[in-house]
Design a protein around this motif. Structure first.
Motif, PDB file in Angstrom:
ATOM      1  N   VAL A 137      27.149 -99.460  31.885  1.00  0.00           N
ATOM      2  CA  VAL A 137      28.404 -99.549  31.135  1.00  0.00           C
ATOM      3  C   VAL A 137      29.596 -99.547  32.089  1.00  0.00           C
ATOM      4  CG1 VAL A 137      29.882 -98.425  29.432  1.00  0.00           C
ATOM      5  CG2 VAL A 137      27.410 -98.497  29.065  1.00  0.00           C
ATOM      6  N   SER A 138      29.543 -98.721  33.100  1.00  0.00           N
ATOM      7  CA  SER A 138      30.637 -98.668  34.076  1.00  0.00           C
ATOM      8  C   SER A 138      30.785 -99.990  34.813  1.00  0.00           C
ATOM      9  CB  SER A 138      30.386 -97.542  35.091  1.00  0.00           C
ATOM     10  OG  SER A 138      30.440 -96.289  34.469  1.00  0.00           O
ATOM     11  N   ALA A 139      29.650-100.588  35.184  1.00  0.00           N
ATOM     12  CA  ALA A 139      29.695-101.885  35.871  1.00  0.00           C
ATOM     13  C   ALA A 139      30.282-102.953  34.968  1.00  0.00           C
ATOM     14  CB  ALA A 139      28.294-102.286  36.321  1.00  0.00           C
ATOM     15  N   TRP A 140      29.880-102.933  33.697  1.00  0.00           N
ATOM     16  CA  TRP A 140      30.420-103.917  32.755  1.00  0.00           C
ATOM     17  C   TRP A 140      31.922-103.713  32.553  1.00  0.00           C
ATOM     18  CZ3 TRP A 140      29.727-108.457  30.883  1.00  0.00           C
ATOM     19  CH2 TRP A 140      30.415-108.870  29.742  1.00  0.00           C
ATOM     20  N   SER A 141      32.329-102.456  32.420  1.00  0.00           N
ATOM     21  CA  SER A 141      33.744-102.139  32.235  1.00  0.00           C
ATOM     22  C   SER A 141      34.586-102.639  33.398  1.00  0.00           C
ATOM     23  CB  SER A 141      33.907-100.631  32.069  1.00  0.00           C
ATOM     24  OG  SER A 141      35.268-100.267  32.036  1.00  0.00           O
ATOM     25  N   THR A 142      34.030-102.524  34.610  1.00  0.00           N
ATOM     26  CA  THR A 142      34.770-102.893  35.819  1.00  0.00           C
ATOM     27  C   THR A 142      34.736-104.394  36.097  1.00  0.00           C
ATOM     28  OG1 THR A 142      34.272-100.733  36.781  1.00  0.00           O
ATOM     29  CG2 THR A 142      34.988-102.468  38.295  1.00  0.00           C
ATOM     30  N   TYR A 143      33.559-104.994  35.958  1.00  0.00           N
ATOM     31  CA  TYR A 143      33.381-106.388  36.388  1.00  0.00           C
ATOM     32  C   TYR A 143      33.140-107.384  35.254  1.00  0.00           C
ATOM     33  CZ  TYR A 143      32.629-103.858  40.745  1.00  0.00           C
ATOM     34  OH  TYR A 143      32.769-103.018  41.817  1.00  0.00           O
ATOM     35  N   GLY A 144      33.050-106.905  34.042  1.00  0.00           N
ATOM     36  CA  GLY A 144      32.694-107.773  32.915  1.00  0.00           C
ATOM     37  C   GLY A 144      33.633-108.928  32.648  1.00  0.00           C
ATOM     38  N   ALA A 179      29.041-116.048  22.120  1.00  0.00           N
ATOM     39  CA  ALA A 179      28.630-115.254  23.286  1.00  0.00           C
ATOM     40  C   ALA A 179      29.795-114.411  23.795  1.00  0.00           C
ATOM     41  CB  ALA A 179      28.124-116.177  24.388  1.00  0.00           C
ATOM     42  N   ALA A 180      30.982-115.011  23.836  1.00  0.00           N
ATOM     43  CA  ALA A 180      32.162-114.291  24.304  1.00  0.00           C
ATOM     44  C   ALA A 180      32.559-113.181  23.337  1.00  0.00           C
ATOM     45  CB  ALA A 180      33.324-115.260  24.505  1.00  0.00           C
ATOM     46  N   ALA A 181      32.351-113.407  22.033  1.00  0.00           N
ATOM     47  CA  ALA A 181      32.690-112.391  21.038  1.00  0.00           C
ATOM     48  C   ALA A 181      31.819-111.144  21.221  1.00  0.00           C
ATOM     49  CB  ALA A 181      32.534-112.950  19.635  1.00  0.00           C
ATOM     50  N   LEU A 182      30.527-111.351  21.453  1.00  0.00           N
ATOM     51  CA  LEU A 182      29.628-110.217  21.702  1.00  0.00           C
ATOM     52  C   LEU A 182      30.026-109.486  22.986  1.00  0.00           C
ATOM     53  CD1 LEU A 182      26.168-111.783  20.761  1.00  0.00           C
ATOM     54  CD2 LEU A 182      27.473-110.074  19.464  1.00  0.00           C
ATOM     55  N   ALA A 183      30.366-110.274  23.997  1.00  0.00           N
ATOM     56  CA  ALA A 183      30.799-109.684  25.264  1.00  0.00           C
ATOM     57  C   ALA A 183      32.099-108.911  25.090  1.00  0.00           C
ATOM     58  CB  ALA A 183      30.961-110.776  26.320  1.00  0.00           C
ATOM     59  N   ALA A 184      32.984-109.418  24.236  1.00  0.00           N
ATOM     60  CA  ALA A 184      34.267-108.747  23.992  1.00  0.00           C
ATOM     61  C   ALA A 184      34.060-107.396  23.301  1.00  0.00           C
ATOM     62  CB  ALA A 184      35.173-109.642  23.152  1.00  0.00           C
ATOM     63  N   LEU A 185      33.149-107.362  22.330  1.00  0.00           N
ATOM     64  CA  LEU A 185      32.846-106.096  21.658  1.00  0.00           C
ATOM     65  C   LEU A 185      32.277-105.088  22.653  1.00  0.00           C
ATOM     66  CD1 LEU A 185      31.284-107.356  18.304  1.00  0.00           C
ATOM     67  CD2 LEU A 185      33.465-106.165  18.585  1.00  0.00           C
ATOM     68  N   ALA A 186      31.382-105.580  23.520  1.00  0.00           N
ATOM     69  CA  ALA A 186      30.803-104.708  24.540  1.00  0.00           C
ATOM     70  C   ALA A 186      31.877-104.192  25.495  1.00  0.00           C
ATOM     71  CB  ALA A 186      29.717-105.455  25.316  1.00  0.00           C
ATOM     72  N   MET A 187      32.838-105.053  25.825  1.00  0.00           N
ATOM     73  CA  MET A 187      33.922-104.640  26.718  1.00  0.00           C
ATOM     74  C   MET A 187      34.777-103.564  26.053  1.00  0.00           C
ATOM     75  SD  MET A 187      35.521-104.721  29.529  1.00  0.00           S
ATOM     76  CE  MET A 187      34.753-106.113  30.376  1.00  0.00           C
ATOM     77  N   VAL A 216      33.944-101.395  23.716  1.00  0.00           N
ATOM     78  CA  VAL A 216      33.199-100.136  23.658  1.00  0.00           C
ATOM     79  C   VAL A 216      33.130 -99.488  25.045  1.00  0.00           C
ATOM     80  CG1 VAL A 216      30.919 -99.122  23.260  1.00  0.00           C
ATOM     81  CG2 VAL A 216      31.835-100.822  21.648  1.00  0.00           C
ATOM     82  N   SER A 217      32.923-100.311  26.061  1.00  0.00           N
ATOM     83  CA  SER A 217      32.780 -99.769  27.419  1.00  0.00           C
ATOM     84  C   SER A 217      34.047 -99.082  27.898  1.00  0.00           C
ATOM     85  CB  SER A 217      32.391-100.884  28.398  1.00  0.00           C
ATOM     86  OG  SER A 217      33.492-101.716  28.724  1.00  0.00           O
ATOM     87  N   ARG A 218      35.197 -99.581  27.471  1.00  0.00           N
ATOM     88  CA  ARG A 218      36.450 -98.995  27.943  1.00  0.00           C
ATOM     89  C   ARG A 218      36.681 -97.589  27.380  1.00  0.00           C
ATOM     90  NH1 ARG A 218      37.983-100.143  32.336  1.00  0.00           N
ATOM     91  NH2 ARG A 218      40.202 -99.916  31.918  1.00  0.00           N
ATOM     92  N   VAL A 219      36.142 -97.337  26.178  1.00  0.00           N
ATOM     93  CA  VAL A 219      36.196 -95.984  25.623  1.00  0.00           C
ATOM     94  C   VAL A 219      35.116 -95.125  26.273  1.00  0.00           C
ATOM     95  CG1 VAL A 219      36.096 -94.585  23.523  1.00  0.00           C
ATOM     96  CG2 VAL A 219      37.073 -96.885  23.431  1.00  0.00           C
ATOM     97  N   TRP A 220      33.943 -95.710  26.462  1.00  0.00           N
ATOM     98  CA  TRP A 220      32.802 -94.987  27.037  1.00  0.00           C
ATOM     99  C   TRP A 220      33.127 -94.427  28.421  1.00  0.00           C
ATOM    100  CZ3 TRP A 220      28.210 -93.713  24.752  1.00  0.00           C
ATOM    101  CH2 TRP A 220      27.175 -93.277  25.577  1.00  0.00           C
ATOM    102  N   VAL A 221      33.799 -95.229  29.241  1.00  0.00           N
ATOM    103  CA  VAL A 221      34.128 -94.756  30.602  1.00  0.00           C
ATOM    104  C   VAL A 221      35.347 -93.842  30.614  1.00  0.00           C
ATOM    105  CG1 VAL A 221      33.119 -96.802  31.674  1.00  0.00           C
ATOM    106  CG2 VAL A 221      35.598 -96.755  31.193  1.00  0.00           C
ATOM    107  N   GLY A 222      36.014 -93.703  29.465  1.00  0.00           N
ATOM    108  CA  GLY A 222      37.123 -92.765  29.353  1.00  0.00           C
ATOM    109  C   GLY A 222      38.501 -93.327  29.611  1.00  0.00           C
TER     110      GLY A 222
END
Length: 200
Positions: A33-40, A137-145, A147-153
């Motif tokens: 999740v951290s990697a996705w948040s940073t480099y996604g 594909a981008a919409a799914l990636a956007a949702l993941a992004m 969520v990741s931004r909250v997950w990493v704080g």
């Protein structure tokens, strides 16, 4: 001078619940999740490039639409940044003093709305005008992004929801406006040095 906004009263409890879950999650999940948040966001750039490459083979009008996607994304980022400066919401990792996966941004790096969520949502909606598959594909990636931004704080939930709304609405409006006159715009641009970008 404007007083900084405290967003903890909106969904601070939900934020701390997510951050606490991240703290107790398996290390591999937190790392992913951290990697996705940073480099996604690189993934969205790749999707835009793929969309342009495919559109170029279809024709100049399709290529113009594809080339508009990064322009729309940059514009959405600019508007989002202006909103950040106007609202001046303190980052939750700073105002709540919790331990997060991602280092807390420096004071003055405001939280609302989320730049990452805005960029991701703008790219996803704009890409739908180029290709439904790329847009999905981008919409799914956007949702993941988001969520990741909250997950990493880095953000409250309302920050990413607002960011996605800003990005989506701006992209929808801009791309719908572009769809009204793609043919004359394509004709003008193919007569310039930009022709190689529009036709293969």
């Amino acid at each position: 001078m404007l007083v900084a906004f405290q967003g903890s009263s909106i969904d601070g409890e939900a934020y701390t619940d997510v951050v606490d879950s991240a703290r107790h999650a398996p290390g591999w999940l937190d790392s992913a999740v951290s990697a996705w948040s940073t480099y996604g966001l690189v993934v969205f750039a790749v999707l835009m490039l793929v969309g342009w490459w495919r559109a170029r083979r279809v024709g100049a009008e399709a290529a113009v639409t594809a080339l508009a996607v990064p322009v729309v994304v940059v514009a959405a980022y600019g508007i989002d940044s202006l909103l950040k400066s106007a609202v001046r919401e303190i980052r939750p990792c700073r105002s709540l003093g919790v331990t997060t996966l991602e280092a807390c941004p420096a004071p003055g790096d405001w939280s609302f709305p989320s730049n990452h969520a805005t960029i991701a949502a703008a790219a996803a909606i704009a890409l739908f005008f180029v290709s439904r598959r790329l847009g999905a594909a981008a919409a799914l990636a956007a949702l993941a992004m988001a969520v990741s931004r909250v997950w990493v704080g880095a953000h409250y939930p309302h920050d990413v929801v607002a960011g996605m709304a800003v990005g989506a609405l701006l992209a929808l409006g801009a791309m719908a406006l572009l769809k009204r006159w793609p043919e004359p715009l394509a004709r003008r641009l193919t007569a310039t040095r930009l022709r190689p970008l529009l036709v293969s």
